[in-house]
Design a protein around this motif. Structure first.
Motif, PDB file in Angstrom:
ATOM      1  N   ARG A   1      78.251  79.680  43.627  1.00 34.90           N
ATOM      2  CA  ARG A   1      76.843  79.894  43.283  1.00 34.90           C
ATOM      3  C   ARG A   1      75.983  79.777  44.523  1.00 34.90           C
ATOM      4  O   ARG A   1      76.233  78.947  45.387  1.00 34.90           O
ATOM      5  N   ALA A   2      74.961  80.611  44.583  1.00 37.46           N
ATOM      6  CA  ALA A   2      74.009  80.564  45.680  1.00 37.46           C
ATOM      7  C   ALA A   2      72.669  81.065  45.179  1.00 37.46           C
ATOM      8  O   ALA A   2      72.604  81.930  44.312  1.00 37.46           O
ATOM      9  N   CYS A   3      71.622  80.491  45.689  1.00 36.63           N
ATOM     10  CA  CYS A   3      70.279  80.923  45.346  1.00 36.63           C
ATOM     11  C   CYS A   3      70.013  82.250  46.065  1.00 36.63           C
ATOM     12  O   CYS A   3      70.297  82.372  47.261  1.00 36.63           O
ATOM     13  N   PRO A   4      69.484  83.261  45.361  1.00 34.30           N
ATOM     14  CA  PRO A   4      69.182  84.527  46.035  1.00 34.30           C
ATOM     15  C   PRO A   4      68.244  84.320  47.222  1.00 34.30           C
ATOM     16  O   PRO A   4      67.346  83.484  47.179  1.00 34.30           O
TER      17      PRO A   4
ATOM     18  N   LEU B   1      64.428  84.498  46.613  1.00 31.85           N
ATOM     19  CA  LEU B   1      63.904  83.326  45.915  1.00 31.85           C
ATOM     20  C   LEU B   1      63.794  82.139  46.864  1.00 31.85           C
ATOM     21  O   LEU B   1      62.809  81.406  46.846  1.00 31.85           O
ATOM     22  N   SER B   2      64.779  81.988  47.716  1.00 28.52           N
ATOM     23  CA  SER B   2      64.729  80.901  48.712  1.00 28.52           C
ATOM     24  C   SER B   2      63.535  81.063  49.636  1.00 28.52           C
ATOM     25  O   SER B   2      62.823  80.099  49.926  1.00 28.52           O
ATOM     26  N   ARG B   3      63.293  82.299  50.101  1.00 24.11           N
ATOM     27  CA  ARG B   3      62.157  82.535  50.991  1.00 24.11           C
ATOM     28  C   ARG B   3      60.833  82.297  50.270  1.00 24.11           C
ATOM     29  O   ARG B   3      59.898  81.747  50.840  1.00 24.11           O
TER      30      ARG B   3
ATOM     31  N   PHE C   1      60.182  80.228  47.731  1.00 24.07           N
ATOM     32  CA  PHE C   1      59.922  78.802  47.566  1.00 24.07           C
ATOM     33  C   PHE C   1      59.652  78.124  48.897  1.00 24.07           C
ATOM     34  O   PHE C   1      58.853  77.192  48.970  1.00 24.07           O
TER      35      PHE C   1
END
Length: 87
Positions: free
Chosen positions: A12-15, A18-20, A22
């Motif tokens: 699993r990894a955050c897209p 979405l990371s940018r 937040f």
């Protein structure tokens, strides 16, 4: 209860987008500025008063960043930048 099934069997990894998002919104003052502007348009001085502790230079920088990513729009008003009155 609804559950989401994984798209693949990889880790699993955050897209990245979405990371940018937040990381940007988590930058100090950005969330508070957006929250204040969610109540309606405000001038620079009004924003500065609504956000105690923020310096004018930081407010200006953050508004510029938010405008560059189209989260806020800037409107330049005609007339003097400050007013005066007689006593």
């Amino acid at each position: 209860m609804t559950t989401c099934s994984p798209i693949d069997d990889g880790p699993r990894a955050c897209p990245g987008g979405l990371s940018r998002a937040f990381a940007f919104l988590g930058k100090r003052w950005n969330g508070m500025i957006l929250g204040t502007l969610a109540q309606g348009p405000a001038g620079f001085a009004e924003l500065a008063r609504a956000l105690p502790g923020i310096s004018e230079s930081v407010l200006s920088d953050r508004l510029g960043e938010l405008a560059r990513v189209d989260l806020v729009s800037r409107t330049v008003r005609e007339g003097p930048r400050w007013g005066s009155a007689t006593s």
